[in-house]
Design a protein around this motif. Structure first.
Motif, PDB file in Angstrom:
ATOM      1  N   THR A  98     102.574-122.285   8.380  1.00 45.55           N
ATOM      2  CA  THR A  98     102.733-123.723   8.190  1.00 45.55           C
ATOM      3  C   THR A  98     102.784-124.051   6.702  1.00 45.55           C
ATOM      4  O   THR A  98     101.899-123.656   5.933  1.00 45.55           O
ATOM      5  CB  THR A  98     101.564-124.481   8.838  1.00 45.55           C
ATOM      6  N   THR A  99     103.808-124.781   6.296  1.00 48.56           N
ATOM      7  CA  THR A  99     103.943-125.216   4.907  1.00 48.56           C
ATOM      8  C   THR A  99     103.358-126.611   4.777  1.00 48.56           C
ATOM      9  O   THR A  99     103.901-127.577   5.313  1.00 48.56           O
ATOM     10  CB  THR A  99     105.418-125.211   4.469  1.00 48.56           C
ATOM     11  N   ALA A 100     102.241-126.718   4.062  1.00 51.55           N
ATOM     12  CA  ALA A 100     101.561-128.001   3.887  1.00 51.55           C
ATOM     13  C   ALA A 100     102.121-128.787   2.707  1.00 51.55           C
ATOM     14  O   ALA A 100     102.153-130.015   2.725  1.00 51.55           O
ATOM     15  CB  ALA A 100     100.065-127.781   3.704  1.00 51.55           C
ATOM     16  N   VAL A 101     102.534-128.083   1.663  1.00 53.92           N
ATOM     17  CA  VAL A 101     103.111-128.699   0.465  1.00 53.92           C
ATOM     18  C   VAL A 101     104.390-127.942   0.149  1.00 53.92           C
ATOM     19  O   VAL A 101     104.375-126.709   0.033  1.00 53.92           O
ATOM     20  CB  VAL A 101     102.135-128.635  -0.737  1.00 53.92           C
ATOM     21  N   GLY A 114      97.706-135.716   6.987  1.00 63.13           N
ATOM     22  CA  GLY A 114      98.440-134.491   7.266  1.00 63.13           C
ATOM     23  C   GLY A 114      99.710-134.316   6.472  1.00 63.13           C
ATOM     24  O   GLY A 114     100.449-133.345   6.696  1.00 63.13           O
ATOM     25  N   CYS A 115      99.960-135.209   5.494  1.00 65.00           N
ATOM     26  CA  CYS A 115     101.212-135.111   4.730  1.00 65.00           C
ATOM     27  C   CYS A 115     101.144-134.104   3.594  1.00 65.00           C
ATOM     28  O   CYS A 115     102.166-133.782   2.992  1.00 65.00           O
ATOM     29  CB  CYS A 115     101.616-136.483   4.191  1.00 65.00           C
ATOM     30  N   SER A 165      95.869-130.994   0.369  1.00 65.98           N
ATOM     31  CA  SER A 165      96.266-129.620   0.034  1.00 65.98           C
ATOM     32  C   SER A 165      96.770-129.545  -1.397  1.00 65.98           C
ATOM     33  O   SER A 165      96.529-128.565  -2.110  1.00 65.98           O
ATOM     34  CB  SER A 165      97.349-129.132   1.001  1.00 65.98           C
ATOM     35  N   THR A 166      97.460-130.591  -1.840  1.00 63.47           N
ATOM     36  CA  THR A 166      97.888-130.663  -3.243  1.00 63.47           C
ATOM     37  C   THR A 166      96.673-130.704  -4.157  1.00 63.47           C
ATOM     38  O   THR A 166      96.611-129.987  -5.166  1.00 63.47           O
ATOM     39  CB  THR A 166      98.764-131.904  -3.466  1.00 63.47           C
ATOM     40  N   GLU A 199     105.318-135.230   5.083  1.00 62.70           N
ATOM     41  CA  GLU A 199     105.607-133.873   5.573  1.00 62.70           C
ATOM     42  C   GLU A 199     105.715-132.862   4.435  1.00 62.70           C
ATOM     43  O   GLU A 199     106.581-132.021   4.401  1.00 62.70           O
ATOM     44  CB  GLU A 199     106.903-133.884   6.391  1.00 62.70           C
ATOM     45  N   GLY A 200     104.767-132.970   3.482  1.00 61.34           N
ATOM     46  CA  GLY A 200     104.652-131.984   2.414  1.00 61.34           C
ATOM     47  C   GLY A 200     105.546-132.192   1.221  1.00 61.34           C
ATOM     48  O   GLY A 200     105.498-131.415   0.266  1.00 61.34           O
ATOM     49  N   ARG A 201     106.359-133.272   1.231  1.00 59.65           N
ATOM     50  CA  ARG A 201     107.280-133.498   0.123  1.00 59.65           C
ATOM     51  C   ARG A 201     107.086-134.883  -0.480  1.00 59.65           C
ATOM     52  O   ARG A 201     106.666-135.800   0.208  1.00 59.65           O
ATOM     53  CB  ARG A 201     108.736-133.361   0.600  1.00 59.65           C
ATOM     54  N   LEU A 202     107.420-135.002  -1.768  1.00 55.45           N
ATOM     55  CA  LEU A 202     107.431-136.316  -2.395  1.00 55.45           C
ATOM     56  C   LEU A 202     108.716-137.028  -1.996  1.00 55.45           C
ATOM     57  O   LEU A 202     109.804-136.466  -2.097  1.00 55.45           O
ATOM     58  CB  LEU A 202     107.363-136.188  -3.920  1.00 55.45           C
TER      59      LEU A 202
END
Length: 225
Positions: free
Chosen positions: A17-20, A40-41, A45-46, A219-222
């Motif tokens: 799973t890719t969190a960031v 959960g975005c 994690s960042t 979803e892990g992206r800016l």
């Protein structure tokens, strides 16, 4: 002038799973950058990657021009005092069995900056800086309000003389009156000490009021800045 914090193409994974996913941003000294998004975005994690509590899969994290991801644990110990967290749960971030003054003193002891002659006075100064006094210092966390506990957590972070605070939902567990008091305290500290803030929150109104710039994650992206 180089930014205080420079994150480039950060990727954090948990198993498959890719969190960031490829996040890049900067924080300057004395600047507050807000990071907002749904649960959960990838916000926390960042933060964990910036604090090096979670090693990233790839990307760069430069603090004061030093590439943190290239450092070993021993080298990181010298850098960590300069980047300190303030967490969401004011009670959970403190030990329930230790008095507040001892927890504020802990970074001074761990970093070899404690002495019997100057240590107690420094703790009193730190408590006063966040609006607490010696009576509060002698209490256990459960004997304080949520706002007072968060102030104690901020005092403990300041004991390390940081340049950057990672504020991970620092007021979301507080009632509105306490929330305003903590945000005002953080603004005062920034003005007097030139601190940089990465302010993670899900409350858009609070982020816009408090931050110089706002970044949005999904979803892990800016997705916006």
């Amino acid at each position: 002038m180089s930014p205080l914090l420079d994150v480039r193409e950060l990727v954090v994974r948990y198993g498959r799973t890719t969190a960031v996913d490829g996040v890049s941003f900067q924080v300057d000294a004395g600047e507050t950058v807000g990071l907002i998004g749904p649960s959960g975005c990838g916000k926390s994690s960042t933060a964990a990657a910036v604090l090096q509590l979670r090693r990233p899969h790839s990307g760069e994290i430069r603090f004061g021009g030093v590439e943190l991801t290239a450092l070993g644990e021993r080298e990181l110990r010298a850098v960590r005092p300069r980047v300190q967290p303030v967490f969401q749960d004011p009670y959970g971030s403190l030990s329930p069995r230790r008095r507040i003054r001892d927890q504020v003193a802990e970074p001074l002891r761990a970093q070899g900056r404690w002495s019997a002659a100057t240590g107690p006075g420094r703790v009193r100064e730190l408590l006063a800086l966040v609006g607490l006094d010696g009576e509060h210092g002698g209490r256990l966390p459960h004997e304080l309000s949520g706002g007072q506990c968060q102030r104690a957590g901020i005092a403990r972070a300041l004991a390390s003389d940081p340049e950057l605070l990672i504020l991970d939902e620092p007021v979301s567990a507080l009632d509105p009156s306490m929330r305003a008091g903590i945000l005002n305290l953080l603004l005062e500290l920034q003005e007097t000490r030139g601190l940089g803030y990465l302010f993670i929150c899900h409350d858009l109104a609070a982020v816009r009021h408090f931050s110089d710039r706002v970044l949005t994650m999904r979803e892990g992206r800016l997705t916006a800045s």
